[in-house]
Design a protein around this motif. Structure first.
Motif, PDB file in Angstrom:
ATOM      1  N   ARG A  92      -6.347   3.355  -3.234  1.00  0.00           N
ATOM      2  CA  ARG A  92      -5.915   4.623  -3.987  1.00  0.00           C
ATOM      3  C   ARG A  92      -6.969   5.282  -4.672  1.00  0.00           C
ATOM      4  NH1 ARG A  92      -0.846   3.816  -7.315  1.00  0.00           N
ATOM      5  NH2 ARG A  92      -0.026   3.935  -5.128  1.00  0.00           N
ATOM      6  N   VAL A 135       5.894 -12.443  -4.964  1.00  0.00           N
ATOM      7  CA  VAL A 135       5.122 -11.326  -5.378  1.00  0.00           C
ATOM      8  C   VAL A 135       3.977 -10.992  -4.446  1.00  0.00           C
ATOM      9  CG1 VAL A 135       4.024 -10.201  -7.188  1.00  0.00           C
ATOM     10  CG2 VAL A 135       5.948 -11.819  -7.685  1.00  0.00           C
ATOM     11  N   ASP A 136       3.916 -10.001  -3.914  1.00  0.00           N
ATOM     12  CA  ASP A 136       2.787  -9.426  -2.768  1.00  0.00           C
ATOM     13  C   ASP A 136       1.718  -8.757  -3.554  1.00  0.00           C
ATOM     14  OD1 ASP A 136       1.484  -8.708  -0.428  1.00  0.00           O
ATOM     15  OD2 ASP A 136       2.475  -6.984  -0.212  1.00  0.00           O
ATOM     16  N   THR A 137       0.934  -9.957  -4.196  1.00  0.00           N
ATOM     17  CA  THR A 137      -0.131  -9.428  -5.053  1.00  0.00           C
ATOM     18  C   THR A 137      -1.304  -8.940  -4.130  1.00  0.00           C
ATOM     19  OG1 THR A 137      -0.905 -11.629  -5.058  1.00  0.00           O
ATOM     20  CG2 THR A 137       0.329 -10.968  -6.930  1.00  0.00           C
ATOM     21  N   GLU A 138      -1.605  -9.619  -3.115  1.00  0.00           N
ATOM     22  CA  GLU A 138      -2.705  -8.958  -2.063  1.00  0.00           C
ATOM     23  C   GLU A 138      -2.388  -7.626  -1.582  1.00  0.00           C
ATOM     24  OE1 GLU A 138      -4.769 -10.089   1.881  1.00  0.00           O
ATOM     25  OE2 GLU A 138      -3.319 -11.637   1.126  1.00  0.00           O
ATOM     26  N   GLY A 139      -1.050  -7.287  -1.407  1.00  0.00           N
ATOM     27  CA  GLY A 139      -0.952  -5.943  -0.924  1.00  0.00           C
ATOM     28  C   GLY A 139      -1.112  -4.875  -2.105  1.00  0.00           C
ATOM     29  N   ARG A 140      -0.685  -5.440  -3.246  1.00  0.00           N
ATOM     30  CA  ARG A 140      -1.004  -4.511  -4.496  1.00  0.00           C
ATOM     31  C   ARG A 140      -2.402  -4.085  -4.773  1.00  0.00           C
ATOM     32  NH1 ARG A 140       3.670  -6.526  -9.238  1.00  0.00           N
ATOM     33  NH2 ARG A 140       5.510  -6.088  -7.837  1.00  0.00           N
ATOM     34  N   ILE A 141      -3.138  -5.163  -4.705  1.00  0.00           N
ATOM     35  CA  ILE A 141      -4.695  -5.135  -4.944  1.00  0.00           C
ATOM     36  C   ILE A 141      -5.250  -4.248  -3.821  1.00  0.00           C
ATOM     37  CG2 ILE A 141      -6.830  -6.096  -4.741  1.00  0.00           C
ATOM     38  CD1 ILE A 141      -5.295  -8.460  -6.154  1.00  0.00           C
ATOM     39  N   ARG A 199      -3.637  -1.721  -2.211  1.00  0.00           N
ATOM     40  CA  ARG A 199      -3.130  -0.542  -2.378  1.00  0.00           C
ATOM     41  C   ARG A 199      -3.950   0.096  -3.562  1.00  0.00           C
ATOM     42  NH1 ARG A 199       2.486  -0.732  -4.159  1.00  0.00           N
ATOM     43  NH2 ARG A 199       2.519  -2.507  -2.930  1.00  0.00           N
ATOM     44  N   PHE A 200      -4.364  -0.598  -4.311  1.00  0.00           N
ATOM     45  CA  PHE A 200      -5.223  -0.026  -5.338  1.00  0.00           C
ATOM     46  C   PHE A 200      -6.321   0.394  -5.071  1.00  0.00           C
ATOM     47  CE2 PHE A 200      -8.230  -0.807  -8.864  1.00  0.00           C
ATOM     48  CZ  PHE A 200      -7.584  -0.014 -10.203  1.00  0.00           C
TER      49      PHE A 200
END
Length: 90
Positions: A77, A65-71, A73-74
């Motif tokens: 945004r 899971v790409d958690t760093e990319g999600r954070i 991106r958040f």
């Protein structure tokens, strides 16, 4: 320990149909189906959906899971602290 309160603990074969793998262990699981094992003895067989032979974590096919990319991106945004007064301008 009270007598006659616990289920019978006996040898049982667990069969993972997805991987074509079966293993003999001791369990309290019951089954109406039986299988003849390599030693010539007949044991009850329990079919399972997934085992260590077909589970993605144990086979090395697990998705990361790409958690760093999600954070990141958040945070892009909903950019934190853009305005001098703490207002994001919305």
């Amino acid at each position: 320990m009270q007598q006659d309160k616990h289920p019978d603990y006996r040898p049982v074969v667990f069969r993972d149909r997805a991987a074509g793998y079966a293993f003999l262990t001791r369990s309290t699981a019951t089954s109406d189906q039986t299988i003849e094992w390599d030693d010539g003895t007949t044991y009850p067989v329990v079919d399972v959906e997934i085992s260590s032979e077909s589970h993605p974590f144990y086979t090395g096919k697990a998705r990361t899971v790409d958690t760093e990319g999600r954070i990141a991106r958040f945070e892009r945004r909903y950019a934190r602290g853009q305005g001098a007064d703490g207002d994001s301008g919305q």
